[in-house]
Scaffold this motif. Structure first.
Motif, PDB file in Angstrom:
ATOM      1  N   ARG A  26       0.832  -1.195   0.000  1.00  0.00           N
ATOM      2  CA  ARG A  26       0.000   0.000   0.000  1.00  0.00           C
ATOM      3  C   ARG A  26       0.875   1.256   0.000  1.00  0.00           C
ATOM      4  O   ARG A  26       1.712   1.435   0.894  1.00  0.00           O
ATOM      5  N   TYR A  55      -6.073 -15.895   5.381  1.00  0.00           N
ATOM      6  CA  TYR A  55      -6.467 -15.526   6.747  1.00  0.00           C
ATOM      7  C   TYR A  55      -6.944 -16.775   7.462  1.00  0.00           C
ATOM      8  O   TYR A  55      -7.825 -17.486   6.947  1.00  0.00           O
ATOM      9  N   ARG A  61      -6.710 -16.541  13.610  1.00  0.00           N
ATOM     10  CA  ARG A  61      -7.032 -15.218  13.058  1.00  0.00           C
ATOM     11  C   ARG A  61      -5.789 -14.470  12.599  1.00  0.00           C
ATOM     12  O   ARG A  61      -5.765 -13.249  12.519  1.00  0.00           O
ATOM     13  N   TRP A  63      -3.223 -13.339   9.749  1.00  0.00           N
ATOM     14  CA  TRP A  63      -3.058 -13.219   8.303  1.00  0.00           C
ATOM     15  C   TRP A  63      -1.700 -13.801   7.938  1.00  0.00           C
ATOM     16  O   TRP A  63      -0.697 -13.488   8.567  1.00  0.00           O
ATOM     17  N   PRO A  83       4.803  -7.561   8.211  1.00  0.00           N
ATOM     18  CA  PRO A  83       6.154  -7.346   7.694  1.00  0.00           C
ATOM     19  C   PRO A  83       7.187  -7.307   8.838  1.00  0.00           C
ATOM     20  O   PRO A  83       6.830  -7.080   9.976  1.00  0.00           O
TER      21      PRO A  83
ATOM     22  N   GLU B 696     -10.681  -0.074  -0.512  1.00  0.00           N
ATOM     23  CA  GLU B 696      -9.538   0.640  -1.087  1.00  0.00           C
ATOM     24  C   GLU B 696      -9.856   1.172  -2.488  1.00  0.00           C
ATOM     25  O   GLU B 696      -9.227   2.106  -2.964  1.00  0.00           O
ATOM     26  N   MET B 727     -14.515  -7.585  10.182  1.00  0.00           N
ATOM     27  CA  MET B 727     -13.520  -8.134  11.105  1.00  0.00           C
ATOM     28  C   MET B 727     -12.268  -8.587  10.342  1.00  0.00           C
ATOM     29  O   MET B 727     -11.141  -8.275  10.734  1.00  0.00           O
ATOM     30  N   HIS B 728     -12.465  -9.324   9.229  1.00  0.00           N
ATOM     31  CA  HIS B 728     -11.319  -9.753   8.409  1.00  0.00           C
ATOM     32  C   HIS B 728     -10.530  -8.538   7.920  1.00  0.00           C
ATOM     33  O   HIS B 728      -9.309  -8.524   7.944  1.00  0.00           O
ATOM     34  N   GLU B 731      -8.588  -6.876  10.681  1.00  0.00           N
ATOM     35  CA  GLU B 731      -7.416  -7.684  11.056  1.00  0.00           C
ATOM     36  C   GLU B 731      -6.306  -7.530  10.014  1.00  0.00           C
ATOM     37  O   GLU B 731      -5.130  -7.477  10.348  1.00  0.00           O
ATOM     38  N   LEU B 732      -6.690  -7.473   8.745  1.00  0.00           N
ATOM     39  CA  LEU B 732      -5.691  -7.275   7.693  1.00  0.00           C
ATOM     40  C   LEU B 732      -5.017  -5.919   7.863  1.00  0.00           C
ATOM     41  O   LEU B 732      -3.782  -5.789   7.795  1.00  0.00           O
ATOM     42  N   GLN B 735      -2.792  -6.158  11.062  1.00  0.00           N
ATOM     43  CA  GLN B 735      -1.630  -7.050  11.034  1.00  0.00           C
ATOM     44  C   GLN B 735      -0.671  -6.741   9.882  1.00  0.00           C
ATOM     45  O   GLN B 735       0.531  -6.900  10.032  1.00  0.00           O
ATOM     46  N   VAL B 736      -1.232  -6.361   8.735  1.00  0.00           N
ATOM     47  CA  VAL B 736      -0.399  -6.272   7.536  1.00  0.00           C
ATOM     48  C   VAL B 736      -0.094  -4.823   7.162  1.00  0.00           C
ATOM     49  O   VAL B 736       1.049  -4.485   6.876  1.00  0.00           O
ATOM     50  N   LEU B 737      -1.132  -3.956   7.170  1.00  0.00           N
ATOM     51  CA  LEU B 737      -0.895  -2.585   6.704  1.00  0.00           C
ATOM     52  C   LEU B 737      -0.186  -1.747   7.763  1.00  0.00           C
ATOM     53  O   LEU B 737       0.747  -1.023   7.455  1.00  0.00           O
ATOM     54  N   TRP B 738      -0.648  -1.842   9.020  1.00  0.00           N
ATOM     55  CA  TRP B 738      -0.087  -0.954  10.049  1.00  0.00           C
ATOM     56  C   TRP B 738       0.253  -1.735  11.318  1.00  0.00           C
ATOM     57  O   TRP B 738      -0.305  -1.477  12.399  1.00  0.00           O
ATOM     58  N   PRO B 739       1.170  -2.686  11.195  1.00  0.00           N
ATOM     59  CA  PRO B 739       1.487  -3.509  12.371  1.00  0.00           C
ATOM     60  C   PRO B 739       2.135  -2.694  13.490  1.00  0.00           C
ATOM     61  O   PRO B 739       2.168  -3.147  14.638  1.00  0.00           O
ATOM     62  N   LEU B 745      -7.960  -6.463  18.522  1.00  0.00           N
ATOM     63  CA  LEU B 745      -9.364  -6.560  18.137  1.00  0.00           C
ATOM     64  C   LEU B 745      -9.983  -7.830  18.691  1.00  0.00           C
ATOM     65  O   LEU B 745      -9.313  -8.846  18.797  1.00  0.00           O
ATOM     66  N   ALA B 746     -11.256  -7.757  19.016  1.00  0.00           N
ATOM     67  CA  ALA B 746     -11.994  -8.970  19.371  1.00  0.00           C
ATOM     68  C   ALA B 746     -13.428  -8.798  18.912  1.00  0.00           C
ATOM     69  O   ALA B 746     -14.033  -7.744  19.098  1.00  0.00           O
ATOM     70  N   ILE B 876      -8.195   4.401   4.026  1.00  0.00           N
ATOM     71  CA  ILE B 876      -8.435   3.398   2.980  1.00  0.00           C
ATOM     72  C   ILE B 876      -9.525   3.908   2.037  1.00  0.00           C
ATOM     73  O   ILE B 876     -10.609   4.285   2.481  1.00  0.00           O
TER      74      ILE B 876
END
Lengths: 83, 987
Positions: A26, A55, A61, A63, A83, B696, B727-728, B731-732, B735-739, B745-746, B876
C-alpha cells in the motif's frame, strides 16, 4: 490443500479465507493515483510459485503469506504476513 | 426355494446357509449372502437387466466390478430410490428392491427400442446438429422428448431420509486397493509400525484373488487373502476400510474416499450415516488399484450374454454362477484361456475358444481341453434378439456360425491409473502390455504397485506390492523389513492388440453406456474431430457414469488407426476426480438444509416469540420482522402501528445482531482514522460517532458507530450482514498494513445483547431503570456505562429513527431479562416492540442509508455523505474515491421519491426514466433501492439513486420495473421525509 500455519500447524483449507496476491504494498500517504491504482488493481498471475494472503479465520485469526504453486496447489511455505 | 438355474452346485465365496430374498422388477428372487445384485440376477437367469441409453437395446451384465457400463438399476423404493446403481457393486441384502431402467412399459417390450430403426437420428454429434435452431424449441420440444426417450433412471423426487457424514483421517501410509499387491504392501508397511490405512471398495478383501483358482503358499488364493486381512486387522496401527473407494488425489498428500457405510443394509443402523466422505491425509501412498479388462469392438458385442472373460471367472469362482449353458471365448491374450480352464473345471460346456492370434503356446492351448479352437479368427457378429443365441466367426477359411448363449471376451487388461493422473500426469503407452502405464510425473508421495503398475501376474504383483509397501513406510520415516514373499504362480498374460473386428456387419459398440459405436468414431474423424478430447465430446465416448473404464482405450486406439497416428501420439483423455460417482449428499455431509449455516438466535429470541413476533432470516440470524396484534389483517397494519408508536410514544427493537468489535490499545484512534473516511482520533471518552468505511477502490464497504468507552477501549458496531467481513478487513489492516500501531481486536457480537429504545417517551422509560438519563447526563451521541442491578449496561445515545433514542447493551446472558424489564418500564408509556420492517420504515422516513443503499456500487458522495470524507488525513479508499468517474456530477445520487398517486406502491429495483423516454439502457437514470409505506405521511415513499438527484427535487420521473411489471410516476424529493430540521432527536 493444507496450510502449515506457523501458530496452529498444518490445517485444512476449509479453515482459511483467501485474499490474493501478497506482492502489492500500500502506497503511504500518497495522492499519486497511478500508484494506488496499481496497488488496488494490478495483480501478477504466475504459473508457478505465488506469494498470497490467507487468513486463518477459523483458527488463530492470523493473516499469513502463503507461497503456493498455482499449477499444483503445493504449499511451499507459510509465514506471518506482518512485515 | 430355488437357488437359481445358473447357480453351480458347489464352491464360491457365498454363504449357502444364508439365503436372501430380493425383488427385481417386482419378481421375488433368492440369492445368498456374499452375492452382488448382478451375481444373484445371473444365478436366477436374468440376462437382460436394462435397456441402453440411446437405442434402448436390451443389455446384460458385462463385468463384475465398478467398471460396469450396462447393468445400471434403480435400487430401493420411495424416498430411498437411487438411480444408476451398478448391479455389479451392489451388495445383496435381504429385502433389496431393484428395478431396471430406460424401459417403457417393460424390460421385454420397450417402445423406445423403435429408436433403433431410426438409427442415424442418434449418431455422433446428434445433439449439436439437430437441436441448433430455433432456440425456443430446445426447452419446449427437444428436451422433454429426449428426456422421455433417454435418461438414466429416475431420482426419488423427495428428500433423502438418510444422513451423510464428512470425516478426516491421517496416516503414514495409505494403501489404495486390497488385492494381492495392496494386501502385501499394507502388511509390509504395517509391520514396520507405520500408521496404515487400507481402503478397498469391495466388501471382501483380496481383489482378483477372490476370483482365482490359483494358489498362494499352497493354499487357495482367497484363503491366503483372508488370512492377511485377519493379520492386518489385528495390527493396532492398521485401519482396514472396506467398502471404501478412494475417488480423488489432491495436493499435499490429501485423498478423498467414499465409504459406503450402509449401502448394503435395508436402512442405516440408528445413528449411522448412509455414506461417509473421507479426507485422508497421508505421508505416502501406494496405489494398487489393479487392472480392468477391455472388450473387443465387434458386431452385436452388446448382446446380453456377452461378458468380459475376467467377469466370467469372477462369477464362476467367487459367486459360483455359470454365465450360460454353452459358453464360447473370444480373446487376444493368454489370460482368457485360464478362464476357459476354470469354466471346464466347473463343469460348464465350453463350446469354443476363438483367438485372434495365429499362434498360441501348447500349454495355453491345452487349457481349452477338447473344445473347438479357432486361431487367427474373430467373432464378427453376435446374434440373438433378446440375448445371445449364436455367433458369426470370421476365420481364414471363411465365415462360420456357432451356437452359444454366452461369450466371454477379453481384449487385454488396462492398468487402473486414473488416480495417478489426477494431478496432471500423462500415462505412457506400453507396446508390451498393449496398455497405458503409469505417468512419469506421479503425485508427490505416491507409488504404484501390482497390476496397476503393469505387474500382471500374481507373483509379480506380490513382489511389487511388498517392495512398494516397504518404500512407502521408509519414506514416511519407518524401517520396513522385507517380508518373505509367498509362493505364487507367474501366469502368462501375453497379448497381441486387437481393438476392432473389421469383418463385423452389425452395430459394434465402443462405449456401451453412452451407446457410441464404431461408426460414430469414424463419422467424428470424417468431420474433423480428430483429437481425443474433441472425439470424446463430439461422440460422448467415455462421458457416462462408468467414465469410460471399458471404452476409452479401445476408442482412442481406433482413433489412432483412423487417423494413421500411433496410440502413444494420439494420447489419452485426462482423468479427473471423482474416480467413482459420488452423491451430492455425501459431499454435503451434514451441511444440509439449515445445517449449512446454523441459524443464530438473539439472546431475547424467546421474549420476541412470546410477543408473537414473525421472524425473518437476516444473514445467519432470525430477527423479529413485526409483531402482529389481534385485529390486524396484514403485515402492513402491524408495521404501520409499530412505526407510529415510535413517533408518538416509545418502541423497543432488538439490535443484537449488529456486528460488535471491541478495540483496545493506545493507537485505536489513529487506526480508526485510517479505516474510516471520517476522523475518530478526536473523539473524547464517553462519546460515539457515526463512521463510514470505504474499500480501497473508493466505494463504501460498511457503516456504523464507534464509541470510546475509556482512553484505550473502544467498541465498534457494523451492519449485521458485514460483521465478519469487517472483522477480516480490520485484522488485515492491523496485522499487515499498520502492524506498528498498538491495536487489538476482538469480535464481541455474541457477547452483548442490545436494544434500541426510540420515541418521545424513551427517556422516561429508561429513567425507571437507570435513573437520570437527561441530556446533561447522556447528551446526544454520548456513550455511558450504567450499573443496572449490578450488571454493567452500556448506554449509547444514537438514533436511527430520528426520534429521541438510545441503545442499551448488556452481557448476552441478561438479554432476555432486559427485554422483559424494558417492557415493564414502558408500562403506561405506550411501549411497543417493533421489528425490522418498522425499523426500515423509520429510517427511510429519515433518509438514513442501509444495506440496500450500501450495495458495493455506491460512493460516500453518491450517498450524500461526501462531506464525511476527511481531507486532512489518509484513509483506505481516499485516493480511488477521487477518480473522475466516481466524482462525475452525472452519477446517480441519493434522493427521496414519492408516488404521485399516494395509493400506488412503487417497488425497489425499478429503474428511472425521463417521462416519455423509451425503455432502453441508454436512458436509464438510476434505480429505486428502498420503499416503505410511511404512516407519518400516509403514502408510499422510497429512497434511490438518480442522476444529479439533489438538483432535481420536484421533478417527475417514471419508475419502470420490467421484472415485476411496475410502471409508475414518482416525484423526486429530499431524502428526509420526516422532521427535516432534526429537532425530534432532542425532543
Amino acid at each position: 490443500m493444507r496450510i502449515p500455519c506457523p501458530f496452529c500447524g498444518p490445517r485444512d483449507l476449509s479453515e482459511f479465507a483467501y485474499l490474493g496476491d501478497a506482492a502489492p504494498v500500500r502506497p503511504a500517504e500518497t495522492s499519486d493515483a497511478t500508484a494506488v491504482f496499481d496497488y488496488v488493481y494490478l495483480r501478477a498471475n504466475p504459473a508457478g510459485p505465488h506469494r498470497e494472503r490467507w487468513y486463518h479465520a477459523s483458527g488463530c485469526r492470523l493473516w499469513l503469506t502463503v507461497t503456493r504453486d498455482t499449477r499444483t496447489h503445493e504449499v511451499l511455505f507459510a509465514e506471518e504476513a506482518a512485515p | 426355494m430355488s437357488v437359481g438355474p445358473y447357480r453351480l452346485p458347489t464352491g464360491g465365496a457365498i454363504d449357502r446357509a444364508q439365503a436372501l430374498s430380493f425383488r427385481f422388477d417386482g419378481t421375488s428372487l433368492t440369492g445368498f449372502a456374499g452375492d452382488t445384485l448382478a451375481s444373484a440376477l445371473l444365478a436366477n437367469g436374468h440376462r437382460v437387466v436394462g435397456r441402453s441409453f440411446k437405442y434402448h437395446r436390451p443389455r446384460g451384465v458385462l463385468t463384475a466390478g465398478p467398471e460396469e457400463p450396462n447393468a445400471l438399476v434403480e435400487l430401493r423404493s420411495g424416498a430411498r430410490r437411487e438411480p444408476n446403481t451398478k448391479a455389479t457393486t451392489a451388495e445383496l441384502f435381504d429385502g433389496l428392491e431393484a428395478a431396471s431402467q430406460n424401459r417403457w412399459p417393460s424390460l421385454r417390450f420397450d417402445i423406445g427400442a423403435a429408436a433403433r430403426l431410426a438409427g442415424s437420428a442418434a449418431s455422433a454429434g446428434f445433439y449439436y446438429k439437430t437441436f441448433m435452431w430455433p432456440a425456443a424449441f430446445w426447452e419446449k420440444v427437444y428436451e422433454p422428448a429426449i428426456r422421455r426417450a433417454a435418461g438414466l433412471g429416475r431420482a426419488s423426487g423427495v428428500e433423502d431420509p438418510d444422513t451423510y457424514e464428512k470425516a478426516f483421517a491421517f496416516c503414514d501410509v495409505l494403501v489404495i486397493g486390497g488385492g494381492p499387491a495392496g494386501l502385501i504392501a499394507a502388511l509390509t508397511a504395517g509391520r514396520s509400525g507405520a500408521r496404515v490405512i487400507l481402503c478397498d471398495e469391495d466388501f471382501v478383501l483380496g481383489g482378483r484373488l477372490n476370483a482365482e483358482r490359483t494358489e498362494i503358499d499352497g493354499q487357495p488364493a482367497a484363503i491366503w487373502a483372508a488370512a492377511i486381512a485377519t493379520e492386518l486387522e489385528a495390527l493396532p496401527n492398521v485401519r482396514v476400510m472396506r467398502r471404501t473407494a478412494v475417488v480423488g488425489v489432491y495436493d499435499g498428500g490429501t485423498y478423498a474416499a467414499l465409504e459406503r457405510v450402509a449401502d448394503h443394509l435395508l436402512e442405516p443402523p440408528f445413528g449411522q450415516p448412509r455414506q461417509r466422505f473421507w479426507r485422508i491425509v497421508a505421508k505416502t501412498a501406494v496405489l494398487a488399484t489393479g487392472a480392468v479388462e477391455r472388450p473387443i469392438v465387434f458386431g452385436g458385442n452388446d448382446k446380453p450374454g456377452v461378458m468380459m472373460a475376467g467377469a466370467v471367472r469372477t462369477y464362476l469362482n467367487r459367486f459360483s454362477v455359470a454365465p450360460g449353458r454353452r459358453v464360447a471365448f473370444f480373446a487376444n491374450n493368454d489370460d482368457a484361456w485360464t478362464t476357459a480352464a476354470d469354466l471346464r473345471a466347473a463343469g460348464v460346456d465350453l463350446v469354443a475358444v476363438i483367438d485372434s492370434r495365429a499362434e498360441v503356446a501348447d500349454h495355453i492351448r491345452a487349457k481349452a481341453g477338447n473344445a473347438r479352437v479357432e486361431l487367427s479368427a474373430a467373432v464378427a457378429d453376435a446374434k440373438g434378439g433378446y440375448g445371445l443365441t449364436s455367433l458369426q466367426i470370421a476365420t481364414p477359411k471363411g465365415r462360420i456360425a456357432l451356437d452359444a448363449d454366452a461369450l466371454a471376451v477379453s481384449g487385454g487388461w488396462n492398468p487402473q491409473l486414473g488416480l495417478a493422473t489426477h494431478l496432471g500426469g500423462k500415462p505412457q503407452w506400453s507396446e508390451r502390455h498393449a496398455a497405458f502405464l503409469l505417468p512419469a510425473d506421479l503425485p508427490a508421495g505416491l507409488t504404484v504397485a501390482g497390476a496397476a503398475n503393469g505387474m500382471m501376474t500374481t507373483a509379480e504383483a506380490l513382489a511389487d506390492g511388498a517392495a512398494k509397501g516397504a518404500t512407502a513406510a521408509d519414506a514416511a520415516g519407518f524401517t520396513a523389513a522385507p517380508a518373505p514373499l509367498p509362493r505364487a504362480s507367474d501366469e502368462s498374460f501375453a497379448v497381441a492388440p486387437l481393438w476392432q473386428v473389421a469383418a463385423s456387419r452389425t452395430k459394434a459398440f465402443v462405449d456401451f453406456q453412452n451407446d457410441v459405436t464404431a461408426s460414430d468414431l469414424a463419422l467424428s474423424v470424417r468431420e474433423g474431430f480428430t483429437s481425443v478430447e474433441h472425439l470424446k465430446r463430439y461422440t460422448t465416448l467415455g462421458m457416462a457414469t462408468d467414465q469410460g473404464r471399458t471404452s476409452n482405450v479401445n476408442g482412442l486406439a481406433m482413433l489412432a488407426a483412423l487417423t494413421g497416428r500411433g496410440i502413444a501420439e494420439t494420447g489419452a483423455t485426462r482423468a479427473r476426480p471423482p474416480e467413482r460417482p459420488v452423491a451430492f449428499g455425501a459431499l454435503a455431509g451434514l451441511h444440509r438444509g439449515k445445517h449449512l449455516k446454523p441459524t443464530r438466535l438473539t439472546p431475547s429470541h424467546r421474549w420476541a416469540a412470546s410477543e408473537g413476533a414473525v421472524f425473518i432470516e437476516a444473514g445467519p440470524w432470525l430477527r423479529a420482522q413485526w409483531y402482529p396484534r389481534p385485529g390486524e389483517k396484514t403485515w402492513l397494519d402491524s408495521v404501520s402501528r409499530e412505526a407510529a408508536a415510535v413517533r408518538s410514544a416509545v418502541g423497543i427493537c432488538d439490535v443484537s445482531t449488529l456486528g460488535k468489535i471491541a478495540l483496545f490499545g493506545r493507537d485505536v484512534g489513529a487506526f480508526l482514522d485510517r479505516v474510516y473516511c471520517n476522523t475518530f482520533s478526536t473523539l473524547p471518552v464517553g462519546k460515539l460517532r457515526y463512521g463510514l468505511m470505504l474499500r480501497e477502490d473508493g466505494f463504501v464497504m460498511d457503516d456504523g458507530t464507534t464509541a470510546r468507552l475509556s482512553e484505550n477501549e473502544w467498541v465498534m458496531s457494523t451492519t449485521t450482514a458485514n460483521a465478519a467481513k469487517v472483522m477480516h478487513h480490520l485484522e488485515l489492516a492491523r496485522q499487515v498494513l499498520w502492524p506498528q500501531l498498538d491495536v487489538r481486536l476482538a469480535s464481541v457480537t455474541e457477547q452483548w445483547a442490545q436494544f434500541a429504545i426510540a420515541g418521545p417517551n424513551a427517556r422516561a422509560l429508561l429513567e425507571r431503570l437507570l435513573g437520570d438519563v437527561s441530556d446533561e447526563v447522556v447528551p446526544y451521541l454520548a456513550a455511558r456505562i450504567f450499573d443496572l442491578g449490578g450488571i454493567p449496561a452500556r448506554l449509547f445515545r444514537v438514533s436511527f429513527s430520528g426520534e429521541r433514542a438510545y441503545e442499551i447493551a448488556v452481557p448476552a446472558q441478561y438479554g432476555d431479562a432486559l427485554a422483559h424489564e424494558l417492557m415493564w418500564a414502558g408500562e403506561g408509556l405506550g411501549v411497543t416492540p417493533y421489528g425490522t420492517e418498522a425499523l426500515g420504515v423509520l429510517r427511510i422516513e429519515k433518509g438514513h442509508v442501509a444495506g440496500n443503499e450500501l450495495n458495493g456500487q455506491t460512493t460516500a458522495r453518491d450517498l450524500g455523505l461526501g462531506k464525511m470524507m476527511s481531507a486532512k488525513k489518509d484513509y483506505i479508499g481516499r485516493v480511488m474515491a477521487a477518480r473522475p468517474a466516481l466524482i462525475d456530477p452525472d452519477r446517480p445520487m441519493l434522493a427521496g421519491f414519492r408516488a404521485v398517486d399516494p395509493t400506488k406502491r412503487p417497488r425497489a429495483g425499478a429503474h428511472f426514466l425521463k417521462i416519455g423516454a423509451p425503455e432502453t439502457p441508454e436512458n436509464d437514470e438510476g434505480y429505486l433501492t428502498s420503499v416503505a409505506f410511511s404512516p407519518a405521511l400516509n403514502r408510499w415513499i422510497g429512497l434511490g439513486f438518480i442522476k444529479r438527484g439533489p438538483e432535481r427535487v420536484g421533478e417527475r420521473i417514471r419508475a419502470y420495473d420490467r421484472m415485476q411489471g411496475g410502471d409508475l410516476e414518482l416525484e423526486i424529493c429530499a431524502p428526509v421525509f420526516v422532521d427535516p430540521e432534526g429537532t425530534r432527536v432532542h425532543g
